[in-house]
Design a protein around this motif. Structure first.
Motif, PDB file in Angstrom:
ATOM      1  N   GLU A 171       0.959  -1.166  -0.009  1.00  0.00           N
ATOM      2  CA  GLU A 171      -0.007  -0.158   0.013  1.00  0.00           C
ATOM      3  C   GLU A 171       0.862   1.291  -0.028  1.00  0.00           C
ATOM      4  O   GLU A 171       0.515   2.204  -0.615  1.00  0.00           O
ATOM      5  CB  GLU A 171      -0.887  -0.020   1.348  1.00  0.00           C
ATOM      6  CG  GLU A 171      -2.240  -0.857   1.026  1.00  0.00           C
ATOM      7  CD  GLU A 171      -1.896  -2.371   1.621  1.00  0.00           C
ATOM      8  OE1 GLU A 171      -0.714  -2.588   1.980  1.00  0.00           O
ATOM      9  OE2 GLU A 171      -2.852  -3.138   1.778  1.00  0.00           O
ATOM     10  N   TYR A 172       2.041   1.206   0.726  1.00  0.00           N
ATOM     11  CA  TYR A 172       2.896   2.520   0.662  1.00  0.00           C
ATOM     12  C   TYR A 172       3.419   2.718  -0.541  1.00  0.00           C
ATOM     13  O   TYR A 172       3.444   3.942  -1.048  1.00  0.00           O
ATOM     14  CB  TYR A 172       3.968   2.171   1.830  1.00  0.00           C
ATOM     15  CG  TYR A 172       3.847   2.060   3.215  1.00  0.00           C
ATOM     16  CD1 TYR A 172       2.457   2.393   3.642  1.00  0.00           C
ATOM     17  CD2 TYR A 172       4.564   1.558   4.043  1.00  0.00           C
ATOM     18  CE1 TYR A 172       2.282   2.613   5.059  1.00  0.00           C
ATOM     19  CE2 TYR A 172       4.617   1.629   5.266  1.00  0.00           C
ATOM     20  CZ  TYR A 172       3.389   1.933   5.722  1.00  0.00           C
ATOM     21  OH  TYR A 172       3.083   2.141   7.163  1.00  0.00           O
ATOM     22  N   GLU A 174       2.062   1.694  -3.578  1.00  0.00           N
ATOM     23  CA  GLU A 174       1.384   2.050  -4.467  1.00  0.00           C
ATOM     24  C   GLU A 174       0.794   3.589  -4.336  1.00  0.00           C
ATOM     25  O   GLU A 174       0.676   4.453  -5.234  1.00  0.00           O
ATOM     26  CB  GLU A 174      -0.103   1.347  -4.254  1.00  0.00           C
ATOM     27  CG  GLU A 174      -0.044  -0.097  -4.921  1.00  0.00           C
ATOM     28  CD  GLU A 174      -1.147  -0.805  -4.773  1.00  0.00           C
ATOM     29  OE1 GLU A 174      -2.142  -0.654  -4.062  1.00  0.00           O
ATOM     30  OE2 GLU A 174      -1.281  -1.862  -5.631  1.00  0.00           O
ATOM     31  N   ALA A 175       0.833   3.842  -2.827  1.00  0.00           N
ATOM     32  CA  ALA A 175       0.431   5.421  -2.468  1.00  0.00           C
ATOM     33  C   ALA A 175       1.324   6.176  -3.195  1.00  0.00           C
ATOM     34  O   ALA A 175       1.018   7.393  -3.737  1.00  0.00           O
ATOM     35  CB  ALA A 175       0.528   5.722  -1.071  1.00  0.00           C
ATOM     36  N   SER A 176       2.721   6.125  -2.971  1.00  0.00           N
ATOM     37  CA  SER A 176       3.882   6.927  -3.731  1.00  0.00           C
ATOM     38  C   SER A 176       3.589   6.940  -5.052  1.00  0.00           C
ATOM     39  O   SER A 176       3.782   7.866  -5.723  1.00  0.00           O
ATOM     40  CB  SER A 176       4.851   6.402  -3.183  1.00  0.00           C
ATOM     41  OG  SER A 176       6.206   7.010  -3.974  1.00  0.00           O
ATOM     42  N   GLY A 178       1.284   6.196  -6.953  1.00  0.00           N
ATOM     43  CA  GLY A 178      -0.223   7.091  -7.274  1.00  0.00           C
ATOM     44  C   GLY A 178       0.129   8.502  -7.363  1.00  0.00           C
ATOM     45  O   GLY A 178      -0.783   9.394  -7.869  1.00  0.00           O
ATOM     46  N   ASN A 189      12.413   7.228  -0.885  1.00  0.00           N
ATOM     47  CA  ASN A 189      11.539   8.063  -0.060  1.00  0.00           C
ATOM     48  C   ASN A 189      10.665   7.323   0.954  1.00  0.00           C
ATOM     49  O   ASN A 189      10.267   7.844   1.933  1.00  0.00           O
ATOM     50  CB  ASN A 189      10.738   9.165  -0.833  1.00  0.00           C
ATOM     51  CG  ASN A 189      11.655  10.104  -1.480  1.00  0.00           C
ATOM     52  OD1 ASN A 189      12.948  10.384  -0.798  1.00  0.00           O
ATOM     53  ND2 ASN A 189      11.233  10.419  -2.642  1.00  0.00           N
ATOM     54  N   VAL A 190      10.094   6.243   0.455  1.00  0.00           N
ATOM     55  CA  VAL A 190       9.095   5.561   1.252  1.00  0.00           C
ATOM     56  C   VAL A 190       9.569   3.875   1.716  1.00  0.00           C
ATOM     57  O   VAL A 190       9.622   3.845   2.850  1.00  0.00           O
ATOM     58  CB  VAL A 190       7.890   5.532   0.477  1.00  0.00           C
ATOM     59  CG1 VAL A 190       6.933   4.593   0.908  1.00  0.00           C
ATOM     60  CG2 VAL A 190       7.365   6.756   0.041  1.00  0.00           C
ATOM     61  N   PRO A 193      13.150   3.878   3.778  1.00  0.00           N
ATOM     62  CA  PRO A 193      12.722   4.693   5.037  1.00  0.00           C
ATOM     63  C   PRO A 193      12.291   3.549   6.095  1.00  0.00           C
ATOM     64  O   PRO A 193      12.390   3.438   7.248  1.00  0.00           O
ATOM     65  CB  PRO A 193      12.308   6.017   5.027  1.00  0.00           C
ATOM     66  CG  PRO A 193      12.556   6.317   3.638  1.00  0.00           C
ATOM     67  CD  PRO A 193      12.680   5.061   2.846  1.00  0.00           C
ATOM     68  N   GLY A 289       1.076   0.373  13.429  1.00  0.00           N
ATOM     69  CA  GLY A 289       0.336   1.364  12.657  1.00  0.00           C
ATOM     70  C   GLY A 289      -0.796   0.864  12.094  1.00  0.00           C
ATOM     71  O   GLY A 289      -1.483  -0.235  12.490  1.00  0.00           O
ATOM     72  N   TYR A 290      -1.756   1.564  11.350  1.00  0.00           N
ATOM     73  CA  TYR A 290      -2.909   1.325  10.762  1.00  0.00           C
ATOM     74  C   TYR A 290      -2.953  -0.061   9.803  1.00  0.00           C
ATOM     75  O   TYR A 290      -3.822  -0.952   9.904  1.00  0.00           O
ATOM     76  CB  TYR A 290      -3.884   2.519   9.999  1.00  0.00           C
ATOM     77  CG  TYR A 290      -5.206   1.970   9.765  1.00  0.00           C
ATOM     78  CD1 TYR A 290      -5.340   1.501   8.594  1.00  0.00           C
ATOM     79  CD2 TYR A 290      -6.053   2.147  10.797  1.00  0.00           C
ATOM     80  CE1 TYR A 290      -6.846   1.117   8.158  1.00  0.00           C
ATOM     81  CE2 TYR A 290      -7.636   1.982  10.445  1.00  0.00           C
ATOM     82  CZ  TYR A 290      -7.740   1.520   9.251  1.00  0.00           C
ATOM     83  OH  TYR A 290      -9.048   1.014   8.908  1.00  0.00           O
ATOM     84  N   LEU A 291      -1.806  -0.032   8.962  1.00  0.00           N
ATOM     85  CA  LEU A 291      -1.826  -0.959   7.980  1.00  0.00           C
ATOM     86  C   LEU A 291      -1.293  -2.359   8.298  1.00  0.00           C
ATOM     87  O   LEU A 291      -0.621  -2.418   9.518  1.00  0.00           O
ATOM     88  CB  LEU A 291      -0.733  -0.793   6.780  1.00  0.00           C
ATOM     89  CG  LEU A 291      -1.200   0.629   6.044  1.00  0.00           C
ATOM     90  CD1 LEU A 291      -0.130   0.850   5.145  1.00  0.00           C
ATOM     91  CD2 LEU A 291      -2.137   0.101   5.138  1.00  0.00           C
TER      92      LEU A 291
END
Lengths: 291, 251
Positions: A171-172, A174-176, A178, A189-190, A193, A289-291
């Protein structure tokens, strides 16, 4: 009834197996500490750790040059191995096509299974003459030992880092992507880290392997118990010191080698504690975290 | 009425599995279009084809054309990164980055080369205001996005998406993991956002489709059974299968 007896015996056997390994470890540590303790008392802990001269014939037992030797070899090898492993892990986790990964991953893991004496032998026959010709000196040096160690710790750091990178939720990524980030921006960056705790675990375990490595380093480091003046100086590590002198040591000398072992154990235990602490933090920050 | 996207005879494959079997639909500009239909009929695949997110999967291929402002987004001369900037996406589960609230919203601008603090601050503030989240987080911009509630996280993801000023926003069941109050907030937000953006939303919630969208398309087994004005589809559907679905007889 027969079933119950079977269960009972199997459980007890498992218990004995688990306890015996713990007992063996405690016995070994106890023996090393017991043998080395008297030397620490006689020499004095500060004189032992910060003494600048290791010369058993004259009764001088200072392991500071050996600590510096171990630390310098480990530091230089990590300087090579960490960037190489992380970039390699990024390639395997994110870029490599599936078939390529299927070939590369076992190949790299095979590196971890090669006996260390083989690496040492290769270093002695190939690397030492090469360094002598191109960098001068005897060829036995921090640099030579570090290069061999780099190859030896690379599989550890790389495969743990790769697992860490792969464990980051998709999901991280894909978010980036996207948001219009490029693949590399996303990794940098995602994904990376978020994977840092896992990478640190890999680095520390690799460091533990580098500190404990004896044979390969002993064969190419030169084993001179002096504080090195450059990266091309020969050095003696803590482990090499024990291996080299254990055969002919008696009395205080013999106990001082065990005391060297205590210092090594101390360093390794501290590293393992750091690993456990980092793992704990990783669970809290990512798993929580939420995920 | 102007159409921002035109999808013509779209077919998609993963390996040899055919998911979409010829989808044709026009997406009107600055309106909300709902995609409804039972699970496994290709709604998400359709959505992810519109911003080329399926490109990440190596076995994916497609036939047919997708035009954005008259330009084929799968043309070899088109930069996929540019398409994803113009067609933003909000996912089913809120997926903020494990970074601060500020950095989440600033992320898109940063990767597109913006670095001036003042500019970032301005856009972060306006995006959070547009996403109806500013008042709740304005004093905590440096706090981790993970500390927000699920509904706040989803509005943060919307703020993050609108910060890069896309033309179209794709929403893949954005409320499916949220409570009713958070859902209402997101629906209100969608109403407001359509003034500036075109929105395509996949939803399993019929009421939601009637509340938020002017147009609706009903997907079944990789094709569109019926499409048109939401009011018409829900009040007098032309196809028997549409009627069965919206009245809850299957799906």
């Amino acid at each position: 009834m027969a079933r119950n007896w079977e269960e009972f015996f199997i459980e007890k056997i498992l218990l004995i197996a688990a306890i015996s390994s713990i007992i063996i470890i405690i016995a070994i540590i106890g023996f090393v500490v017991g043998q080395g303790y008297t030397a620490l008392g006689t020499i004095g802990i500060l004189n032992f750790i910060f003494g600048l001269i290791w010369n058993p014939e004259y009764g001088l037992y200072g392991i500071f040059p050996l600590i510096i030797g171990t630390l310098s070899v480990v530091a230089v090898s990590l300087l090579f191995a960490v960037p190489l492993s992380i970039l390699g892990a990024m390639f395997l986790a994110e870029v490599a096509p599936r078939t390529m990964r299927r070939i590369l991953r076992p190949t790299i893991q095979t590196l971890a299974g090669v006996p260390s004496v083989i690496y040492g032998f290769f270093g002695l026959i190939v690397l030492v003459p090469f360094m002598r010709t191109h960098f001068g000196g005897s060829g036995f040096s921090i640099l030579t030992a570090s290069l061999i160690l780099t190859v030896m710790v690379l599989p550890t750091i790389l495969s743990i880092s790769e697992d860490a990178l792969r464990s980051i939720p998709v999901e991280y990524k894909e978010a980036s992507l996207g948001l219009g980030a490029t693949h590399w921006q996303t990794i940098k960056n995602v994904i990376f880290p978020a994977a840092i705790p896992g990478v640190i675990t890999g680095v520390i375990l690799g460091m533990g392997r580098a500190i404990g490595e004896t044979m390969a380093v002993l064969m190419v480091a030169g084993n001179v118990p002096l504080i090195p003046t450059s990266i091309l100086s020969p050095v003696r590590t803590l482990t090499a010191n024990i291996a080299l002198e254990m055969g002919e040591a008696t009395g205080l000398h013999y106990n001082a080698l065990f005391a060297t072992g205590i210092v090594l154990l101390g360093i390794i235990i501290i590293l393992l504690l750091i690993v456990n602490w980092v793992n704990y933090r990783q669970r809290v920050t990512i798993g929580g975290g939420y995920l | 009425m102007e159409n921002i996207m035109q999808i013509k005879d779209l077919k998609t494959y993963f390996d040899n599995t055919n998911v979409l079997k010829g989808v044709t639909i026009d997406i009107p500009k600055h309106e909300v279009t709902s995609i409804i239909g039972p699970s496994g009929t290709g709604k998400s695949v359709f959505l992810r084809t519109l911003n080329r997110m399926n490109d990440v999967i190596s076995t994916f291929r497609k036939e047919g054309t997708i035009l954005l402002d008259g330009e084929d987004i799968y043309d070899s001369k088109v930069d996929v990164v540019d398409i994803r900037k113009r067609v933003g996406m909000v996912f089913q589960k809120p997926n903020p980055f494990p970074k601060s609230i500020f950095e989440n919203v600033a992320y898109g601008m940063r990767v597109h080369g913006a670095y001036k603090k003042a500019q970032l601050q301005e856009v972060v503030e306006s995006s959070l205001k547009n996403a109806a989240l500013w008042d709740e987080v304005k004093d905590d911009l440096d706090k981790s996005a993970m500390s927000l509630s699920g509904g706040q996280q989803q509005r943060l993801c919307i703020a993050r998406t609108i910060a890069v000023e896309p033309e179209v926003i794709l929403m893949d069941e954005p409320c499916s993991s949220l409570d009713p109050i958070s859902t209402t907030k997101i629906e209100d937000l969608i109403h407001k956002l359509k003034n500036d953006f075109t929105i395509i939303i996949v939803t399993h919630n019929m009421q939601q489709a009637t509340r938020v969208s002017k147009y609706t398309a009903f997907f079944l087994n990789g094709t569109i059974v019926e499409k048109g004005l939401t009011d018409k589809i829900f009040i007098e559907p032309e196809d028997k299968r549409t009627e069965d679905y919206i009245t809850g007889r299957f799906g």
